[in-house]
Design a protein around this motif. Structure first.
Motif, PDB file in Angstrom:
ATOM      1  N   SER A 143       3.035 -33.642  18.797  1.00 12.43           N
ATOM      2  CA  SER A 143       4.022 -33.130  18.407  1.00 12.43           C
ATOM      3  C   SER A 143       5.484 -33.817  17.435  1.00 12.43           C
ATOM      4  CB  SER A 143       5.395 -32.342  19.004  1.00 12.43           C
ATOM      5  OG  SER A 143       6.087 -33.391  20.800  1.00 12.43           O
ATOM      6  N   VAL A 144       4.791 -35.331  17.551  1.00 14.92           N
ATOM      7  CA  VAL A 144       5.847 -36.655  16.595  1.00 14.92           C
ATOM      8  C   VAL A 144       5.370 -36.275  15.411  1.00 14.92           C
ATOM      9  CG1 VAL A 144       6.609 -38.576  16.787  1.00 14.92           C
ATOM     10  CG2 VAL A 144       6.823 -37.363  18.573  1.00 14.92           C
ATOM     11  N   PRO A 145       3.399 -36.657  15.413  1.00 18.68           N
ATOM     12  CA  PRO A 145       3.201 -36.882  13.979  1.00 18.68           C
ATOM     13  C   PRO A 145       3.596 -35.338  13.525  1.00 18.68           C
ATOM     14  CG  PRO A 145       1.165 -37.513  15.702  1.00 18.68           C
ATOM     15  CD  PRO A 145       3.170 -37.128  17.088  1.00 18.68           C
TER      16      PRO A 145
ATOM     17  N   ARG B   3      11.457 -32.945  13.020  1.00 17.85           N
ATOM     18  CA  ARG B   3      10.735 -32.360  11.916  1.00 17.85           C
ATOM     19  C   ARG B   3      12.989 -32.427  11.517  1.00 17.85           C
ATOM     20  NH1 ARG B   3      12.843 -28.130   9.539  1.00 17.85           N
ATOM     21  NH2 ARG B   3      12.032 -27.968   7.161  1.00 17.85           N
ATOM     22  N   SER B   4      13.450 -31.600  12.088  1.00 10.49           N
ATOM     23  CA  SER B   4      14.864 -32.200  11.570  1.00 10.49           C
ATOM     24  C   SER B   4      15.366 -32.584  11.704  1.00 10.49           C
ATOM     25  CB  SER B   4      15.784 -30.944  12.459  1.00 10.49           C
ATOM     26  OG  SER B   4      15.833 -31.219  13.959  1.00 10.49           O
TER      27      SER B   4
ATOM     28  N   VAL C  94       7.054 -35.528  12.122  1.00  7.28           N
ATOM     29  CA  VAL C  94       7.087 -36.429  11.104  1.00  7.28           C
ATOM     30  C   VAL C  94       6.546 -35.810   9.361  1.00  7.28           C
ATOM     31  CG1 VAL C  94       6.215 -38.879   9.947  1.00  7.28           C
ATOM     32  CG2 VAL C  94       7.091 -38.225  12.515  1.00  7.28           C
ATOM     33  N   LEU C  95       5.200 -35.292   9.537  1.00  8.39           N
ATOM     34  CA  LEU C  95       4.691 -34.848   8.516  1.00  8.39           C
ATOM     35  C   LEU C  95       4.793 -33.647   8.081  1.00  8.39           C
ATOM     36  CD1 LEU C  95       0.725 -34.575   9.842  1.00  8.39           C
ATOM     37  CD2 LEU C  95       1.381 -36.252   7.937  1.00  8.39           C
TER      38      LEU C  95
ATOM     39  N   LYS D 299       8.663 -32.130   3.871  1.00  8.41           N
ATOM     40  CA  LYS D 299       9.613 -30.985   3.295  1.00  8.41           C
ATOM     41  C   LYS D 299      10.299 -31.931   2.211  1.00  8.41           C
ATOM     42  CE  LYS D 299      13.924 -28.554   3.171  1.00  8.41           C
ATOM     43  NZ  LYS D 299      13.212 -27.229   2.803  1.00  8.41           N
ATOM     44  N   SER D 300      10.323 -33.480   2.534  1.00 14.60           N
ATOM     45  CA  SER D 300      11.062 -34.515   1.529  1.00 14.60           C
ATOM     46  C   SER D 300      10.765 -35.131   0.033  1.00 14.60           C
ATOM     47  CB  SER D 300      11.087 -35.916   2.575  1.00 14.60           C
ATOM     48  OG  SER D 300      10.305 -36.334   2.496  1.00 14.60           O
ATOM     49  N   LYS D 301       9.170 -34.188  -0.239  1.00 18.74           N
ATOM     50  CA  LYS D 301       8.548 -34.188  -1.261  1.00 18.74           C
ATOM     51  C   LYS D 301       8.310 -33.259  -1.905  1.00 18.74           C
ATOM     52  CE  LYS D 301       7.731 -38.835  -1.025  1.00 18.74           C
ATOM     53  NZ  LYS D 301       7.817 -39.793  -2.215  1.00 18.74           N
ATOM     54  N   GLY D 302       9.184 -32.244  -1.374  1.00 12.32           N
ATOM     55  CA  GLY D 302       8.398 -30.923  -2.220  1.00 12.32           C
ATOM     56  C   GLY D 302       8.108 -29.573  -1.826  1.00 12.32           C
ATOM     57  N   ARG D 303       6.620 -29.988  -1.107  1.00  9.93           N
ATOM     58  CA  ARG D 303       5.542 -30.097  -0.456  1.00  9.93           C
ATOM     59  C   ARG D 303       6.123 -28.769   0.548  1.00  9.93           C
ATOM     60  NH1 ARG D 303       1.878 -34.587  -0.764  1.00  9.93           N
ATOM     61  NH2 ARG D 303       2.580 -35.739  -2.107  1.00  9.93           N
TER      62      ARG D 303
END
Length: 316
Positions: A113-115, A203-204, A118-119, A124-128
């Motif tokens: 779950s952690v990887p 993720r959040s 993070v992915l 999300k941060s890159k707008g993908r």
């Protein structure tokens, strides 16, 4: 830290007292007499009374409760009404197995779950948004799969279909290979049950951390993205993940009751179901007390880990 841990341990005492009273009272409200269950429907009145006295069920309920509390004060959980074995030995034989399943499932769940979280946060941060949405869709599907249905599905596919894992037979520490094969499916089921919640929280939390100034500064300085994600963002996003891990462990303990019964694993979940079915009061009381102790201890451990991750927690 030790003083803080001591204060947190002290808060467990009132909770345990309430649990002891509730479990004792609720068990006596279940329809059916354990003496009749053990002696059979055709047992005579005199024999039934003698059996109730031998089992300690003839005394008034207040006296039974006082005797039970007195035995707890000496760390004596009593004896099984059916086998007359000490409850401590019944629990001791089963708890190692359940603890191994629970701890391994938690570790496997975190490694998955952690990887994933993070992915998803990176996408999300890159707008993908498509990548983020696809990962979260998979997570949501896993979250809505009942553990008993997943257990049966894996049993049919991997055990009956492919013959990869046995679903019956003895579970012995002297044969680690066979034991690992027997425990593999329960561990997979319980680990998958934790993935959804841990992935969403990861993720959040990481998305929020990636928006902070020090992350933008690290990126401006040319720091590689894996370093930013796993050395800067993830450690600073750890508190919510730790919280959810502790909560998931409690949920996992509840899941072991069902999963152990399905896969015929002789852990404390299976023992609890058998004891409830057989109206074995001392065993049920002892097992629920152990469950409560584990759950409360996990909460204390979680809080103590907080103090290592963020020392400001000790000042709260």
């Amino acid at each position: 830290m030790l003083r803080y841990a001591g204060r947190r341990l002290a808060t467990m005492i009132p909770a345990l007292m309430v649990i002891i009273v509730l479990v004792f009272a609720l068990l006596r409200m279940i329809p059916g007499d354990p003496a009749v269950f053990i002696g059979g429907e055709n047992i005579g009145p005199d024999a039934l009374q003698a059996l109730r006295e031998r089992l300690g069920l003839a005394a008034p309920l207040p006296q039974q409760f006082l005797d039970y509390v007195g035995s707890l004060a000496t760390f004596d959980l009593g004896r099984s009404l059916h086998t007359q074995l000490p409850v401590t030995s019944i629990i001791g034989n089963a708890i190692t197995l359940t603890a191994s399943i629970a701890i391994t499932s938690t570790v496997v769940g975190l490694l998955i779950s952690v990887p994933l979280g993070v992915l998803a946060a990176y996408a999300k941060s890159k707008g993908r948004n498509r990548g983020d949405g696809a990962l979260m869709a998979v997570v949501m599907v896993l979250d809505n799969v009942p553990s008993f249905w997943l257990s049966l599905l894996l049993m049919l596919g991997l055990s009956y279909g492919l013959g990869l894992f046995p679903i019956s037979g003895a579970v012995s520490w002297s044969d680690p290979v066979t034991m690992a094969q027997r425990l593999a499916l329960p561990i997979i089921v319980l680990a998958i049950g934790q993935v959804a919640a841990l992935t969403r929280v990861t993720r959040s939390s990481v998305v929020e951390t990636l928006g902070r100034d020090y992350v933008r500064t690290a990126r401006a300085m040319g720091t590689p993205e894996p370093t930013i994600l796993f050395r800067h963002a993830l450690p600073n996003a750890a508190l919510p993940i730790i919280t959810m891990t502790g909560l998931s462990f409690g949920r996992l303990l509840a899941g072991t009751v069902i999963v152990e019964a399905i896969f015929s694993i002789p852990g404390i979940g299976t023992q609890l179901i058998q004891a409830i079915t057989g109206r074995d009061y001392p065993v049920v009381q002892g097992l629920i007390l152990v469950y409560a102790l584990i759950f409360l201890t996990i909460n204390v451990v979680t809080d103590v880990v907080y103090t290592r991750v963020d020392p400001r927690v000790r000042l709260a």
